[in-house]
Design a protein around this motif. Structure first.
Motif, PDB file in Angstrom:
ATOM      1  N   ILE A   1       1.325  -0.557 -11.534  1.00 31.77           N
ATOM      2  CA  ILE A   1       0.662   0.680 -11.156  1.00 31.77           C
ATOM      3  C   ILE A   1       1.652   1.823 -11.171  1.00 31.77           C
ATOM      4  N   GLU A   2       1.280   2.885 -11.830  1.00 28.98           N
ATOM      5  CA  GLU A   2       2.159   4.056 -11.857  1.00 28.98           C
ATOM      6  C   GLU A   2       1.368   5.287 -11.464  1.00 28.98           C
ATOM      7  N   HIS A   3       1.974   6.088 -10.648  1.00 31.16           N
ATOM      8  CA  HIS A   3       1.299   7.294 -10.164  1.00 31.16           C
ATOM      9  C   HIS A   3       2.267   8.463 -10.224  1.00 31.16           C
ATOM     10  N   GLU A   4       1.799   9.568 -10.768  1.00 32.07           N
ATOM     11  CA  GLU A   4       2.634  10.769 -10.809  1.00 32.07           C
ATOM     12  C   GLU A   4       1.809  11.948 -10.340  1.00 32.07           C
ATOM     13  N   ALA A   5       2.444  12.829  -9.603  1.00 34.02           N
ATOM     14  CA  ALA A   5       1.733  14.038  -9.203  1.00 34.02           C
ATOM     15  C   ALA A   5       2.704  15.208  -9.174  1.00 34.02           C
TER      16      ALA A   5
ATOM     17  N   CYS B   1      -1.889  13.198 -11.413  1.00 33.72           N
ATOM     18  CA  CYS B   1      -2.698  14.282 -10.868  1.00 33.72           C
ATOM     19  C   CYS B   1      -1.837  15.510 -10.646  1.00 33.72           C
TER      20      CYS B   1
ATOM     21  N   HIS C   1      -4.129  19.974  -2.644  1.00 27.29           N
ATOM     22  CA  HIS C   1      -3.757  18.786  -1.880  1.00 27.29           C
ATOM     23  C   HIS C   1      -3.964  17.522  -2.710  1.00 27.29           C
ATOM     24  N   THR C   2      -3.168  16.522  -2.410  1.00 30.51           N
ATOM     25  CA  THR C   2      -3.254  15.270  -3.139  1.00 30.51           C
ATOM     26  C   THR C   2      -3.223  14.116  -2.154  1.00 30.51           C
ATOM     27  N   VAL C   3      -4.233  13.280  -2.194  1.00 35.10           N
ATOM     28  CA  VAL C   3      -4.290  12.150  -1.263  1.00 35.10           C
ATOM     29  C   VAL C   3      -4.612  10.871  -2.033  1.00 35.10           C
ATOM     30  N   PRO C   4      -3.611  10.293  -2.683  1.00 37.34           N
ATOM     31  CA  PRO C   4      -3.881   9.073  -3.425  1.00 37.34           C
ATOM     32  C   PRO C   4      -3.577   7.826  -2.591  1.00 37.34           C
ATOM     33  N   TYR C   5      -4.457   6.862  -2.638  1.00 35.16           N
ATOM     34  CA  TYR C   5      -4.225   5.573  -1.988  1.00 35.16           C
ATOM     35  C   TYR C   5      -3.950   4.547  -3.087  1.00 35.16           C
ATOM     36  N   ILE C   6      -2.880   3.804  -2.906  1.00 35.24           N
ATOM     37  CA  ILE C   6      -2.569   2.747  -3.869  1.00 35.24           C
ATOM     38  C   ILE C   6      -2.458   1.449  -3.094  1.00 35.24           C
ATOM     39  N   GLU C   7      -3.320   0.484  -3.408  1.00 32.91           N
ATOM     40  CA  GLU C   7      -3.330  -0.764  -2.655  1.00 32.91           C
ATOM     41  C   GLU C   7      -3.297  -1.926  -3.627  1.00 32.91           C
TER      42      GLU C   7
ATOM     43  N   ASN D   1       0.846  -1.191   0.000  1.00 30.72           N
ATOM     44  CA  ASN D   1       0.000   0.000   0.000  1.00 30.72           C
ATOM     45  C   ASN D   1       0.882   1.242   0.000  1.00 30.72           C
TER      46      ASN D   1
ATOM     47  N   ARG E   1      -7.140   0.195  -6.254  1.00 29.26           N
ATOM     48  CA  ARG E   1      -7.016  -1.048  -5.492  1.00 29.26           C
ATOM     49  C   ARG E   1      -7.011  -2.227  -6.441  1.00 29.26           C
TER      50      ARG E   1
ATOM     51  N   LEU F   1       0.118  15.091  -0.472  1.00 31.20           N
ATOM     52  CA  LEU F   1       0.595  16.480  -0.509  1.00 31.20           C
ATOM     53  C   LEU F   1      -0.466  17.393   0.081  1.00 31.20           C
TER      54      LEU F   1
END
Lengths: 405, 490
Positions: free
Chosen positions: B426-430, B400, B412-418, A326, B386, A331
């Motif tokens: 899974i790829e995440h960029e902010a 994002c 604000h950025t609140v990403p959950y990756i499960e 997880n 998820r 931010l």
């Protein structure tokens, strides 16, 4: 307020000071964190108050400092300073280590820190004088033995004077008893100081480990954390860094390696309170069958904290169908002239790289180990001390059963 | 670059006075204020609903009484008195309801006209050779007053009607899918909606049919103190395709207005649903007075293999936005997409994002979120990706980006990756940034004024999302971005 299983343990301390009483009351009003709290989504401490709460008795000392490191060594066994096992003669000039019996502060709004303040038998104070650059690392070894159903609360405070420099190596370990080790480390870095903080969490397989590091950085002060989590059944670490003056910088590097039954959770809170501060976070997770990791990295940029540069990278590799990783890179930004970015990936070992290695004659297991080693070692690449860097790689190798090279 | 006083004034002009803030004087047939079982029964009776529907509502109402409002969003929500609102308001009408546009209250039509909604214009549109046809199911304070193009849609077998009608005419279809994606107890606001939903839209696209036109519903809150509880249910049967447009504006009010809609999408094998929203409800004045509270539950179920659901949203309105259009990717090889531009200005607060729940094998999702904060607003992206244990071969890409305009706002950025599957990638960029001085200098130096330059940079920032909008919406959306942000650059 309903009875807490901790009440008896606290009463057992006998004649606790007003400070400890206040800390305990604080804990009672906060209660044990639960998964219903957003920050605790990935760690379940529900079992903690049924077992592991009596203060641990002094146990036999077993000392296993980080191989190859010389310099002063302070051993805490079951939460107490163990003078016999320690190597404290001949401290470098400018380094002072004092132990006292009365932990300060109530732990503010952190329940585990409050509990720590109520129960920790001692507090260790490390002070580095202004301008003193300590050239040998200071090792703190926290060891728990023979402590079924017991808790060891350890409390350490590190104060770095202006332009002071120190390398602090911490290692947590224990035997197979079902214990709980709960540490609070406070770091205050004065102007221009540098703390390199290497942390090995290799607690016993049935233990619960919780750690809270609170760092306050003055102008130009640097905090560099290198953290490898391989032990404990349940581990929860929090790192709070407050950059309070311009030029403060924090590096956080944390690798978590979890396997069957392990749950490892690290939460960071990088608080950029004023303009011109920077931070860089890198997290890695390797998760094998039935293991679970979480990395919750948060960057907070206060109003007017202009020109903040905060970077964050989180990568996780799952090795099995039953593994779970997880990530929550968060931010919270209230200033506009900032550069804040985060990236996160979750995947498996690169099939092409694996194929390449196997095709060159490496057994599959070894090829995997090699790739995992590289994945983790990458995180410790900018650690200048070769011995420490090797120690991290060796500890990672131990995790996947390879004899350290 | 510091904004000049003049620019500030222009911002105030552009954003302080809500362009669409007018009130249409129409008599409403109110239910008494407040909420209790009798009100739920009243709503159900007013709509001539069957017993099962009433039972469903009552079950929801009783469950809702035991629930509490969610607190986890980064929103500062004043306490809401749920007893101090009307739960049913319908425009007064003669007889059984309008048979054609002529029977629709001309006041209503004039309102839409002022808003530029093509209820009248659609006839013109239809007359133009090759022009795209847009069918409108207009929702005016909870009740559908006009549904157009039904004949042509019927020819294709498409069912497009208000959900009240659908409950009467296609009870089996509605009963089968209603609450199947967003269960009654899903969350506080969805549960409230389940008890008191006033009206909404039902769409059914039969097997193999590509809906001959883009379907469109315009929402508009009108009567004072009337909560809006729309319920939308779209079912795309195997191999079908539909594109659905939702857009809304609201008249200016001082009193805060509660809105809790539920949208459920179901895509069966090989079906595709494209759902686009432009949300431009009254955001409150520049001091944060008034404005709509928007608590929306939108979720799509990719039930079938190779099905696809795509959400696109441009959010510029509302005082408070709490909205996470999501995809449950159940069918193997199904695809979920989320494209979002959220703009907040003045005292607006938005906490919005998506959830991608990967259950099926080889499912893919893509999230592109662009948040723009100005004034004293707060804009949060909150997302969850998820991957469940059995879902091998999953791919997700998330981007994002936040753009801050001015030093008094928050992004604000609140990403959950499960992830519970090693085969998932899974790829995440902010990123977070502001409009750079270089960009502004470049534009100004080429003769653009500051406003035009900002609009250009912002539209560039939001381009990836705007491109996903159907033609009908793209123009309005671009205009909205411009209106919402003119001169906000600091």
């Amino acid at each position: 307020m309903a009875d807490s299983p901790f009440d008896d343990a606290f009463a057992g301390l006998g004649g606790a000071s007003a400070q400890r009483r206040a800390a305990y009351d604080r804990f009672r009003s906060l209660g044990l964190p639960s998964r219903r709290q957003e920050d605790w989504k990935y760690t379940d401490l529900a079992g903690l108050d049924r077992a592991r709460l009596a203060p641990a008795a002094t146990g036999p000392a077993v000392s296993a400092p980080v191989a190859g490191l010389d310099g002063p060594l302070l051993v805490l066994t079951n939460g107490r300073v163990d003078a016999d096992a320690s190597r404290m003669g001949d401290l470098p000039a400018g380094l002072e280590i004092v132990t006292d019996g009365e932990p300060a502060s109530t732990g503010a709004d952190n329940a585990l820190a409050a509990l720590n303040a109520a129960f920790a038998p001692q507090a260790v104070h490390v002070r580095v004088a202004d301008g003193a650059a300590i050239d040998r690392p200071l090792q703190l070894l926290y060891r728990v033995t023979d402590a079924d159903a017991c808790a060891a609360h350890v409390r350490v405070r590190v104060a770095l004077g202006a332009r002071a420099a120190l390398t602090l190596v911490e290692r947590f370990e224990g035997d197979a008893s079902a214990y709980w080790q709960n540490q609070v480390l406070d770091v205050a870095g004065e102007t221009g100081s540098t703390l390199i903080h290497a942390l090995f969490q290799a607690e016993g397989p049935r233990s619960v480990h919780s750690g809270l590091t609170r760092v306050a950085l003055a102008g130009g002060a640097r905090y560099r954390r290198f953290d490898l989590q391989t032990g404990a059944e349940i581990a929860r670490n929090e790192v709070h860094v407050a950059a309070t003056e311009a030029g403060a910088h924090a590096d956080i590097r944390v690798a978590q390696m979890a396997r069957a039954g392990q749950s490892l959770d690290t939460r960071s809170y990088l608080d950029h309170r004023v303009a011109d501060t920077t931070s860089d976070q890198g997290a890695r997770a390797v998760v094998d069958a039935q293991g679970r990791t979480a990395f919750q990295g948060k960057v907070h940029v206060a109003r007017d904290a202009q020109r903040t540069d905060a970077q964050q990278q989180s990568k996780a590799i799952l090795l099995d169908e039953t593994a779970e990783a997880n990530t929550k890179p968060e931010l919270e930004i209230y200033a506009d002239d900032v550069v804040c970015a985060h990236g996160a990936t979750v995947g498996q070992l690169d099939a092409a790289a694996l194929f390449y290695l196997v095709q060159r004659g490496l057994p599959l297991a070894e090829a995997k180990a090699l790739l995992i080693e590289a994945f983790v070692a990458d995180l410790f690449g900018d650690l200048d001390d070769d011995t420490l860097r090797d120690a991290f790689v060796a500890a990672a190798q131990v995790w996947f059963g390879k004899e350290p090279s | 670059m510091a904004a000049t006083a003049e620019t500030r004034e222009q911002v105030d002009e552009a954003t302080g006075d809500y362009k669409y803030g007018f009130v249409t004087e129409i008599e409403s047939d109110f239910a008494p204020k407040g909420l209790n079982e009798d009100i739920v029964r009243f709503i159900s009776e007013k709509k001539g609903e069957p017993q099962w529907m009433l039972d469903w509502r009552l079950k929801a109402y009783r469950a809702w009484l035991k629930m509490t409002e969610p607190q986890w969003a980064m929103l500062d929500i004043p306490p809401i008195d749920y007893q101090d609102a009307y739960y049913y308001a319908a425009p007064k009408q003669q007889g059984d309801g309008p048979k054609s546009l002529d029977e629709v209250d001309p006041e209503l039509l004039r309102t839409y006209e002022k808003l530029g909604i093509p209820l009248e214009e659609q006839k013109v549109l239809a007359g133009v050779e090759g022009a795209p046809k847009v069918a409108v199911d207009a929702v005016f304070d909870s009740v559908s007053v006009a549904t157009t193009f039904r004949a042509e849609l019927e020819k294709a077998g498409v069912i497009f009607m208000s959900i009240s009608e659908a409950i009467r005419e296609y009870p089996d279809l509605v009963r089968k899918y209603l609450g199947s994606v967003v269960p009654i107890r899903d969350n506080f606001f969805a549960c409230l909606n389940s008890a008191v939903f006033s009206d909404g839209t039902f769409v059914y696209i039969p097997e193999g049919v590509r809906c001959p036109m883009e379907l469109s519903t315009y929402f508009r809150i009108n009567a004072e103190n009337t909560g809006q509880f729309e319920r939308t249910l779209i079912v795309a049967d195997a191999g079908s395709y539909v594109s659905y447009l939702e857009g809304c504006t609201a008249p200016q009010r001082d009193e805060n207005q509660l809105h809790a809609a539920v949208v459920e999408l179901v895509a069966l094998d090989d079906a595709e649903i494209k759902y686009s929203t432009v949300q431009n409800w009254y955001p409150g004045d520049k001091d944060g007075k008034g404005g709509i509270y928007n608590f929306v539950t939108k979720r799509g179920l990719c039930k079938g293999k190779r099905s696809k659901i795509s959400w696109t949203q441009v959010e510029t309105g509302s005082a408070i936005t709490w909205k996470y259009p999501s995809c449950v990717l159940q069918g193997d090889e199904s695809v979920g997409e989320f494209y979002s531009v959220a703009v907040t200005n003045n005292r607006q607060q938005a906490d919005t994002g998506t959830k991608m729940i990967h259950q099926g094998r080889n499912t893919r999702s893509r999230i592109i979120s662009k948040g723009i904060s100005a004034g004293r607003s707060n804009n949060t992206y909150r997302g969850l990706v998820r991957v469940q244990a059995g879902a091998s071969g999953v791919r997700n890409f998330t981007q994002c980006d936040s753009l801050l305009m001015g030093d008094q706002c928050g992004a604000h950025t609140v990403p959950y990756i499960e992830s519970r599957n090693p085969g998932a990638q899974i790829e995440h960029e902010a990123t977070t940034s502001k409009i750079s001085e270089d960009q502004m200098f470049y534009c100004l130096q080429r003769g653009l004024d500051e406003e035009a330059a900002v609009e250009m940079v912002v539209n560039g920032f939001a381009k990836e999302v705007m491109q996903q909008l159907p033609m009908e919406f793209a123009v309005e959306a671009q205009k909205l971005l411009g209106i919402s942000l003119e001169g906000s650059v600091g």
